[in-house]
Design an enzyme around this catalytic site. Sequence first.
Site, PDB file in Angstrom:
ATOM      1  N   HIS A   9      -0.988 -22.171   4.471  1.00 19.56           N
ATOM      2  CA  HIS A   9      -0.707 -23.470   4.888  1.00 19.56           C
ATOM      3  C   HIS A   9       0.046 -24.162   3.565  1.00 19.56           C
ATOM      4  O   HIS A   9      -0.486 -24.853   2.816  1.00 19.56           O
ATOM      5  CB  HIS A   9      -1.994 -24.296   5.148  1.00 19.56           C
ATOM      6  CG  HIS A   9      -2.750 -24.131   6.338  1.00 19.56           C
ATOM      7  ND1 HIS A   9      -3.868 -24.520   6.699  1.00 19.56           N
ATOM      8  CD2 HIS A   9      -1.927 -23.908   7.569  1.00 19.56           C
ATOM      9  CE1 HIS A   9      -4.057 -24.337   7.978  1.00 19.56           C
ATOM     10  NE2 HIS A   9      -2.943 -23.768   8.498  1.00 19.56           N
ATOM     11  N   HIS A  42      -5.143 -16.437   7.982  1.00 21.52           N
ATOM     12  CA  HIS A  42      -6.558 -16.975   8.684  1.00 21.52           C
ATOM     13  C   HIS A  42      -7.148 -16.212   9.399  1.00 21.52           C
ATOM     14  O   HIS A  42      -8.331 -16.355   9.795  1.00 21.52           O
ATOM     15  CB  HIS A  42      -6.188 -18.258   9.224  1.00 21.52           C
ATOM     16  CG  HIS A  42      -5.112 -19.314   8.377  1.00 21.52           C
ATOM     17  ND1 HIS A  42      -3.854 -19.203   8.641  1.00 21.52           N
ATOM     18  CD2 HIS A  42      -5.530 -20.046   7.378  1.00 21.52           C
ATOM     19  CE1 HIS A  42      -3.262 -20.332   7.801  1.00 21.52           C
ATOM     20  NE2 HIS A  42      -4.344 -20.696   7.099  1.00 21.52           N
ATOM     21  N   CYS A  64      -6.802 -12.540   5.243  1.00 14.39           N
ATOM     22  CA  CYS A  64      -7.381 -12.555   3.959  1.00 14.39           C
ATOM     23  C   CYS A  64      -8.355 -11.532   4.050  1.00 14.39           C
ATOM     24  O   CYS A  64      -9.221 -11.544   4.859  1.00 14.39           O
ATOM     25  CB  CYS A  64      -7.570 -13.834   3.537  1.00 14.39           C
ATOM     26  SG  CYS A  64      -8.334 -13.966   1.936  1.00 14.39           S
ATOM     27  N   HIS A  92      -9.751 -25.557  12.667  1.00 13.98           N
ATOM     28  CA  HIS A  92      -8.879 -24.707  11.866  1.00 13.98           C
ATOM     29  C   HIS A  92      -8.581 -23.344  12.338  1.00 13.98           C
ATOM     30  O   HIS A  92      -9.450 -22.704  12.884  1.00 13.98           O
ATOM     31  CB  HIS A  92      -9.903 -24.787  10.510  1.00 13.98           C
ATOM     32  CG  HIS A  92      -9.095 -24.140   9.336  1.00 13.98           C
ATOM     33  ND1 HIS A  92      -9.043 -22.951   9.104  1.00 13.98           N
ATOM     34  CD2 HIS A  92      -8.658 -25.072   8.067  1.00 13.98           C
ATOM     35  CE1 HIS A  92      -8.016 -22.746   7.827  1.00 13.98           C
ATOM     36  NE2 HIS A  92      -8.020 -23.893   7.451  1.00 13.98           N
ATOM     37  N   GLU A  94      -8.603 -20.499  10.772  1.00 15.56           N
ATOM     38  CA  GLU A  94      -9.507 -19.491  10.409  1.00 15.56           C
ATOM     39  C   GLU A  94     -11.072 -19.592  11.162  1.00 15.56           C
ATOM     40  O   GLU A  94     -11.587 -18.521  11.582  1.00 15.56           O
ATOM     41  CB  GLU A  94     -10.280 -19.851   8.980  1.00 15.56           C
ATOM     42  CG  GLU A  94     -11.171 -18.775   8.378  1.00 15.56           C
ATOM     43  CD  GLU A  94     -11.438 -18.960   6.957  1.00 15.56           C
ATOM     44  OE1 GLU A  94     -12.610 -18.608   6.731  1.00 15.56           O
ATOM     45  OE2 GLU A  94     -10.754 -19.568   6.217  1.00 15.56           O
ATOM     46  N   THR A 132     -14.088 -19.829   4.599  1.00 17.77           N
ATOM     47  CA  THR A 132     -13.877 -19.223   3.204  1.00 17.77           C
ATOM     48  C   THR A 132     -13.292 -20.253   2.341  1.00 17.77           C
ATOM     49  O   THR A 132     -13.321 -20.529   1.302  1.00 17.77           O
ATOM     50  CB  THR A 132     -12.849 -17.765   3.240  1.00 17.77           C
ATOM     51  OG1 THR A 132     -11.410 -18.179   3.581  1.00 17.77           O
ATOM     52  CG2 THR A 132     -13.401 -16.996   3.869  1.00 17.77           C
ATOM     53  N   CYS A 162     -14.670 -18.159  -1.049  1.00 16.83           N
ATOM     54  CA  CYS A 162     -13.315 -18.007  -1.522  1.00 16.83           C
ATOM     55  C   CYS A 162     -13.583 -18.334  -2.989  1.00 16.83           C
ATOM     56  O   CYS A 162     -13.653 -19.812  -3.294  1.00 16.83           O
ATOM     57  CB  CYS A 162     -12.285 -18.609  -0.876  1.00 16.83           C
ATOM     58  SG  CYS A 162     -10.768 -18.422  -1.601  1.00 16.83           S
ATOM     59  N   SER A 234      -2.869 -21.832  -1.866  1.00 20.68           N
ATOM     60  CA  SER A 234      -1.803 -21.284  -1.259  1.00 20.68           C
ATOM     61  C   SER A 234      -0.438 -21.823  -1.820  1.00 20.68           C
ATOM     62  O   SER A 234       0.489 -21.441  -1.453  1.00 20.68           O
ATOM     63  CB  SER A 234      -1.987 -21.236   0.113  1.00 20.68           C
ATOM     64  OG  SER A 234      -1.771 -22.641   0.664  1.00 20.68           O
TER      65      SER A 234
END
Length: 301
Positions: A9, A42, A64, A92, A94, A132, A162, A234
């Site tokens: 993103h 994601h 990831c 989202h 992910e 995460t 994360c 990111s």
Amino acid sequence: MFVRHEIVHNKHVVEGLRRKGAQFVEELDEVPTGAVTIFSAHGVSKEVESDAKARQLHSIDATCPLVIKVHTQGRQYAASGRTVILIGHAGHPEVEGTMGQIPGKVILVQSEAEVALLDLPADTPVAYVTQTTLSVDDTRNIIAALSRRFANLIGPDTRDICYATQNRQSAVRELSKQVEVILVIGATNSSNSNRLREIGTESGVPSYLIADGSELNPEWVRGVEVVGITAGASAPEEMVNDVIATLRQLGPVDLSVMDGREEHAEFRLPAELADPPPRRQAAGTATAEAAPQPDPQTAAG
């Protein structure tokens, strides 16, 4: 080459890849049969993976590794007969990918209030996993609510969340004690970047989310002596430098970098993109290690 969803993103990363020829799509039916297709960081559901295989797409999985770890944990919990609860944000990518990677029913919980509404007996064997890009602080209260609600609850170690998210949130809280304004560099659709701005605001410091220096409103920093700069997980370092350069156009800047936790984690490229192993040498070997990246928390005065 096609990429399903934004690979991360951040519009500058996406636009950089687009200039190199990548085409971004939301669904696989937009991809020609047999084309090279990259799955975003994601992650995607099992259904998307199967669809790619059925359409004979040459897929490259850029998920990831921390997200993959959540998928693996969730499948293990489900295989042991536990009801899996995912702590995350609805919609989202992910979250959609994780829910589609764990077999059976996965229950999404976004708040303590939703925990109270769960239609499950108190003695249900339950396990939780988390998105995460949520920090330990973001999930602590929800996990505590689950612990009060269910007698048989297990979940991963908080270190599995994360590290980039937790480190940045902790640093913004410290940064807010030293500055008058906070500039968060990141995308408006980045969960962790928006949370950084929220934390700055919650700490009583005017905080703004910007993609780069072009979005910096001079009025935000007029008469301000100390400006804090941070970046989402990111956001590339060049965007941080671009914002600093814009501040310098408005007046003299003395730059200092706040001490923070160094990040040394390295993730391997997908096998399809990795360099081939070097040919064996007759004698001697050479190795190189990536230098640690600087912490992105910066104060500019």
